[in-house]
Scaffold this active site. Sequence first.
Site, PDB file in Angstrom:
ATOM      1  N   ASP A  60       0.791  -1.098   0.020  1.00 53.45           N
ATOM      2  CA  ASP A  60       0.028   0.045  -0.053  1.00 53.45           C
ATOM      3  C   ASP A  60       0.968   1.117  -0.078  1.00 53.45           C
ATOM      4  O   ASP A  60       1.480   1.428   0.697  1.00 53.45           O
ATOM      5  CB  ASP A  60      -0.816  -0.129   1.260  1.00 53.45           C
ATOM      6  CG  ASP A  60      -1.713   1.350   1.626  1.00 53.45           C
ATOM      7  OD1 ASP A  60      -1.697   2.205   0.666  1.00 53.45           O
ATOM      8  OD2 ASP A  60      -2.755   1.222   2.156  1.00 53.45           O
ATOM      9  N   ASN A  69       3.453   2.627 -10.739  1.00 56.84           N
ATOM     10  CA  ASN A  69       2.330   2.423 -11.575  1.00 56.84           C
ATOM     11  C   ASN A  69       0.857   2.774 -10.752  1.00 56.84           C
ATOM     12  O   ASN A  69       0.005   2.955 -11.393  1.00 56.84           O
ATOM     13  CB  ASN A  69       2.152   1.226 -12.460  1.00 56.84           C
ATOM     14  CG  ASN A  69       0.771   1.043 -13.197  1.00 56.84           C
ATOM     15  OD1 ASN A  69       0.541   1.927 -13.986  1.00 56.84           O
ATOM     16  ND2 ASN A  69       0.070   0.053 -12.596  1.00 56.84           N
ATOM     17  N   TYR A 114      -7.724  14.756 -10.320  1.00 59.48           N
ATOM     18  CA  TYR A 114      -6.898  13.968 -11.035  1.00 59.48           C
ATOM     19  C   TYR A 114      -5.749  14.433 -11.805  1.00 59.48           C
ATOM     20  O   TYR A 114      -4.744  14.182 -11.767  1.00 59.48           O
ATOM     21  CB  TYR A 114      -7.587  12.755 -11.883  1.00 59.48           C
ATOM     22  CG  TYR A 114      -6.737  11.869 -12.628  1.00 59.48           C
ATOM     23  CD1 TYR A 114      -6.003  10.981 -11.763  1.00 59.48           C
ATOM     24  CD2 TYR A 114      -6.227  11.839 -13.909  1.00 59.48           C
ATOM     25  CE1 TYR A 114      -5.224   9.780 -12.293  1.00 59.48           C
ATOM     26  CE2 TYR A 114      -5.516  10.785 -14.495  1.00 59.48           C
ATOM     27  CZ  TYR A 114      -5.031   9.996 -13.582  1.00 59.48           C
ATOM     28  OH  TYR A 114      -4.261   8.769 -14.235  1.00 59.48           O
ATOM     29  N   LYS A 150      -1.404  14.574 -11.322  1.00 60.73           N
ATOM     30  CA  LYS A 150      -0.663  14.120 -12.057  1.00 60.73           C
ATOM     31  C   LYS A 150       0.288  15.226 -12.522  1.00 60.73           C
ATOM     32  O   LYS A 150       1.478  14.690 -12.883  1.00 60.73           O
ATOM     33  CB  LYS A 150      -1.313  13.397 -13.335  1.00 60.73           C
ATOM     34  CG  LYS A 150      -2.111  12.191 -13.010  1.00 60.73           C
ATOM     35  CD  LYS A 150      -0.847  11.111 -12.564  1.00 60.73           C
ATOM     36  CE  LYS A 150      -1.553   9.722 -12.343  1.00 60.73           C
ATOM     37  NZ  LYS A 150      -0.571   8.537 -12.176  1.00 60.73           N
ATOM     38  N   THR A 180      -9.324   0.953 -18.029  1.00 58.80           N
ATOM     39  CA  THR A 180      -8.894  -0.099 -17.088  1.00 58.80           C
ATOM     40  C   THR A 180      -9.858  -0.407 -16.166  1.00 58.80           C
ATOM     41  O   THR A 180      -9.876  -0.998 -15.214  1.00 58.80           O
ATOM     42  CB  THR A 180      -7.728   0.637 -16.258  1.00 58.80           C
ATOM     43  OG1 THR A 180      -8.029   1.618 -15.655  1.00 58.80           O
ATOM     44  CG2 THR A 180      -6.526   0.665 -17.148  1.00 58.80           C
TER      45      THR A 180
END
Length: 184
Positions: A60, A83, A149, A153, A184
């Site tokens: 984690d 990743n 998000y 990033k 995904t």
Amino acid sequence: MEIQEKKILVTGANGGIGTALVKALLDKGAAKVYAAARSTEAVAGRVSGGAGRVVAVRLDITDEDSVAAAAEQCGDSDLVINNAGVNRCVGLLAPDGMAAARREMAVNFFGTLAVCRAFAPMMAARGSGVIANVCSIIGMVNLPVNGTYCASKAAVHSLIQGLRAELAPKGVRVVGIYPGPVDT
């Protein structure tokens, strides 16, 4: 980097990109792939299909003890692929935008940084290694429907630049991977 006979850690190995990475690394001749996820059961299929070259690792990236344990177990990694990530798919001003931003920064930025901080000293001591951080093309531009998000990033993009400068003199390469949309 030549993958043949290398030992590689892949965080977030239970997701779509992680699954594809583990398979591709095996196909390229990796000696060992540490498939890391919050639950080793989540990567059990990769282990059973890995011809003895895949090791399930409980990791984690938001938990300091978990990161330390993974670094101890996988300290021989030649390549670390950060990743693991999360996307709450909300705008900056959405009712749950603050909670989403906190979670995405905790995982995408601080978790990635924690893994880098755990593995970089071992690679620097050897004078070799590669850290590859999965960022996102939308870390370069903010999309209103995915604002939190995108911001997380963007922070990862800056992290990549900073780590690259700090680790280059020590023989450790730092690269960013900037995929577009992935189902995904």
